[in-house]
Each structure stands twice: as C-alpha cells, then as structure tokens.
Design a protein around this motif. Sequence first.
Motif, PDB file in Angstrom:
ATOM      1  N   VAL A  87       0.840  -1.200   0.000  1.00 58.95           N
ATOM      2  CA  VAL A  87       0.000   0.000   0.000  1.00 58.95           C
ATOM      3  C   VAL A  87       0.876   1.251   0.000  1.00 58.95           C
ATOM      4  N   ALA A  88       1.901   1.275   0.871  1.00 59.40           N
ATOM      5  CA  ALA A  88       2.807   2.426   0.923  1.00 59.40           C
ATOM      6  C   ALA A  88       3.571   2.579  -0.390  1.00 59.40           C
ATOM      7  N   TYR A  89       3.996   1.460  -0.955  1.00 58.32           N
ATOM      8  CA  TYR A  89       4.728   1.474  -2.229  1.00 58.32           C
ATOM      9  C   TYR A  89       3.884   2.072  -3.343  1.00 58.32           C
ATOM     10  N   ARG A  90       2.618   1.645  -3.426  1.00 64.85           N
ATOM     11  CA  ARG A  90       1.742   2.142  -4.480  1.00 64.85           C
ATOM     12  C   ARG A  90       1.418   3.622  -4.287  1.00 64.85           C
ATOM     13  N   MET A  91       1.204   4.031  -3.050  1.00 64.80           N
ATOM     14  CA  MET A  91       0.899   5.441  -2.790  1.00 64.80           C
ATOM     15  C   MET A  91       2.078   6.332  -3.178  1.00 64.80           C
ATOM     16  N   ALA A  92       3.284   5.918  -2.806  1.00 60.65           N
ATOM     17  CA  ALA A  92       4.471   6.717  -3.138  1.00 60.65           C
ATOM     18  C   ALA A  92       4.738   6.700  -4.638  1.00 60.65           C
ATOM     19  N   ALA A 119      20.772  -1.209  -4.375  1.00 58.58           N
ATOM     20  CA  ALA A 119      20.632  -2.544  -3.787  1.00 58.58           C
ATOM     21  C   ALA A 119      19.596  -3.371  -4.525  1.00 58.58           C
ATOM     22  N   LEU A 120      18.439  -2.767  -4.813  1.00 57.93           N
ATOM     23  CA  LEU A 120      17.383  -3.498  -5.501  1.00 57.93           C
ATOM     24  C   LEU A 120      17.784  -3.854  -6.925  1.00 57.93           C
ATOM     25  N   ALA A 121      18.393  -2.897  -7.616  1.00 58.84           N
ATOM     26  CA  ALA A 121      18.795  -3.152  -8.998  1.00 58.84           C
ATOM     27  C   ALA A 121      19.859  -4.228  -9.078  1.00 58.84           C
ATOM     28  N   GLY A 122      20.712  -4.300  -8.060  1.00 60.73           N
ATOM     29  CA  GLY A 122      21.785  -5.291  -8.067  1.00 60.73           C
ATOM     30  C   GLY A 122      21.427  -6.595  -7.384  1.00 60.73           C
ATOM     31  N   GLY A 123      20.169  -6.749  -7.016  1.00 59.69           N
ATOM     32  CA  GLY A 123      19.755  -7.990  -6.367  1.00 59.69           C
ATOM     33  C   GLY A 123      20.171  -8.068  -4.914  1.00 59.69           C
ATOM     34  N   GLY A 124      20.622  -6.937  -4.339  1.00 57.81           N
ATOM     35  CA  GLY A 124      21.055  -6.950  -2.954  1.00 57.81           C
ATOM     36  C   GLY A 124      19.976  -6.474  -2.020  1.00 57.81           C
ATOM     37  N   GLY A 125      18.796  -6.986  -2.176  1.00 59.27           N
ATOM     38  CA  GLY A 125      17.661  -6.526  -1.384  1.00 59.27           C
ATOM     39  C   GLY A 125      17.697  -6.943   0.057  1.00 59.27           C
ATOM     40  N   ALA A 126      18.821  -7.494   0.529  1.00 56.10           N
ATOM     41  CA  ALA A 126      18.951  -7.772   1.962  1.00 56.10           C
ATOM     42  C   ALA A 126      18.798  -6.492   2.759  1.00 56.10           C
ATOM     43  N   GLY A 137      12.201   2.047   9.514  1.00 55.78           N
ATOM     44  CA  GLY A 137      12.936   1.610   8.332  1.00 55.78           C
ATOM     45  C   GLY A 137      12.027   1.023   7.276  1.00 55.78           C
ATOM     46  N   ARG A 138      11.011   0.300   7.712  1.00 52.12           N
ATOM     47  CA  ARG A 138      10.057  -0.279   6.770  1.00 52.12           C
ATOM     48  C   ARG A 138       9.349   0.813   5.982  1.00 52.12           C
ATOM     49  N   SER A 139       8.946   1.888   6.671  1.00 51.99           N
ATOM     50  CA  SER A 139       8.263   2.991   6.006  1.00 51.99           C
ATOM     51  C   SER A 139       9.167   3.640   4.969  1.00 51.99           C
ATOM     52  N   LEU A 140      10.409   3.902   5.364  1.00 50.77           N
ATOM     53  CA  LEU A 140      11.350   4.560   4.456  1.00 50.77           C
ATOM     54  C   LEU A 140      11.595   3.724   3.212  1.00 50.77           C
ATOM     55  N   VAL A 141      11.793   2.426   3.388  1.00 50.23           N
ATOM     56  CA  VAL A 141      12.081   1.550   2.255  1.00 50.23           C
ATOM     57  C   VAL A 141      10.886   1.448   1.315  1.00 50.23           C
ATOM     58  N   SER A 142       9.698   1.235   1.860  1.00 50.52           N
ATOM     59  CA  SER A 142       8.511   1.071   1.018  1.00 50.52           C
ATOM     60  C   SER A 142       8.199   2.348   0.246  1.00 50.52           C
ATOM     61  N   LEU A 143       8.240   3.485   0.938  1.00 54.41           N
ATOM     62  CA  LEU A 143       7.945   4.757   0.275  1.00 54.41           C
ATOM     63  C   LEU A 143       9.024   5.119  -0.737  1.00 54.41           C
ATOM     64  N   PHE A 155      10.995  -5.317  -5.768  1.00 55.12           N
ATOM     65  CA  PHE A 155      10.714  -4.958  -4.376  1.00 55.12           C
ATOM     66  C   PHE A 155       9.915  -6.020  -3.623  1.00 55.12           C
ATOM     67  N   VAL A 156       8.870  -6.558  -4.250  1.00 52.76           N
ATOM     68  CA  VAL A 156       7.926  -7.421  -3.537  1.00 52.76           C
ATOM     69  C   VAL A 156       8.572  -8.685  -2.960  1.00 52.76           C
TER      70      VAL A 156
END
Length: 222
Positions: A87-92, A119-126, A137-143, A155-156
């Motif tokens: 939801v946060a991802y879609r809103m942002a 990180a996401l583009a390089g597959g380092g989504g850790a 942190g969850r809010s910052l990452v999703s937004l 992302f998902v």
Amino acid sequence: MLEILGSLTGSPWLYGMIAASVLLDVFVPLLPSGVLVVAAGTAVAGTAADAAALPSHARDAAESAHLPEIVALVLCAATASVLGDLVAYRMARRGGDRFDRALSRSRRLKAAQEKLGQALAGGGGALVVLARFAPAGRSLVSLTAGAAHRRAKEFVPWSALAGLTWAAYSVGLGYFGGRWLGATWLGTAVSVLALFTFGTLAAYALRRTADDPAPRKRGRSV
C-alpha cells in the motif's frame, strides 16, 4: 494484556488485531505492532505451559497442538507486513514527484534512496530485510521504492522475505522467552528488549550504509 491475549489465543479477533496493527504501522511507526506480536507469542507459550502438569503423552499432544497457532501468528503478521508495504509502495509510486521533493530536502534520505535503488537493482535486497527491523525503516524503504519507481518484481520478493523474517523472529522471541522465563511480564519485557536491541543495531547499520560513499570501481592495468 497477557491475560487478554491468552484468552484470545486461537481467536480470529487476535489475528485481526495483529493484522491491523502491523498493516497500519507502515504509516504510523509509533504503533506497537512488534510488542503486540511478541506478546501474542508469549501468550501462546503460557497456554503451552499450562499443559506441563499433564501426563507425558497428553502433554506432548497438548504442546504440539500449539504449533498451528505459532504458524498462524507468523503468517498473519508476515502477510499484514507485506500488504502494508505494498500500500505504501503504491501510494508513493503515484505521488512520486511530491515525495522526491521531500527527499531532496534531506541529504540522509536522498542517500538512502540512492542506496536502496542500487541494492534493488543489483539484487542486494537484503537491505530491505534489515530495514524491516529498524524503527521506521520499513516505512522509508517502502515509500522510497515506490517514489523511485522501482519495479514491483524487484521490491515485492524482498518485502515478503523481510515480513516473514521479522514475523518469525518476533513470534519466536515471545514464545521461547515465555517458555524459558515464564509467560509473565518479565518474559515479555526481555523478549521486547531483544527485539528493540536488534532494531537499534539494524538502524545503526542502515545509517552507516547511507553515510558511506558508493564504492569506486577499480580498473586493472594491462
């Protein structure tokens, strides 16, 4: 609260409370969703401890009957976490320009956005998994993922792994803390302290990641 959660163990009301709290705390990070999940795990441990006085065969059967409750708590918290992230991802993503203007006013947030994109583009989504444990942190990452128009397939999967890891860790803390220290306020407090301690370490690691300059590529002389 433990008495209330204990009486609700296995009830749809308990799962509804957890789901609502976890889903909404991506927008209101002050909501004590982690504390609620840990306390629910402790409450399950308390009902399992009630079987200690039973004969061995009955005790084993009673304790194994709590496994579905543990799994249900983990799945409930993890699912709500992923839904809140989406939801946060879609809103942002829809209001990306507005969010970008807000990010541009903060050097740290802008650096975090760049690090997340790399990180996401390089597959380092850790980084997404680590951020799930850090306060806000969850809010910052999703937004940030939404505002940067990162693809959902980048992302998902990491959001799902983050939610499942966080949920299993939180429920496990509550349950095993309750079994070892007793399903009391002491057991819950120690488990919550362990959750917050790990969250503080995760926040520190994220700050270091955002503050460190991007590594330079070194060329080889021929």
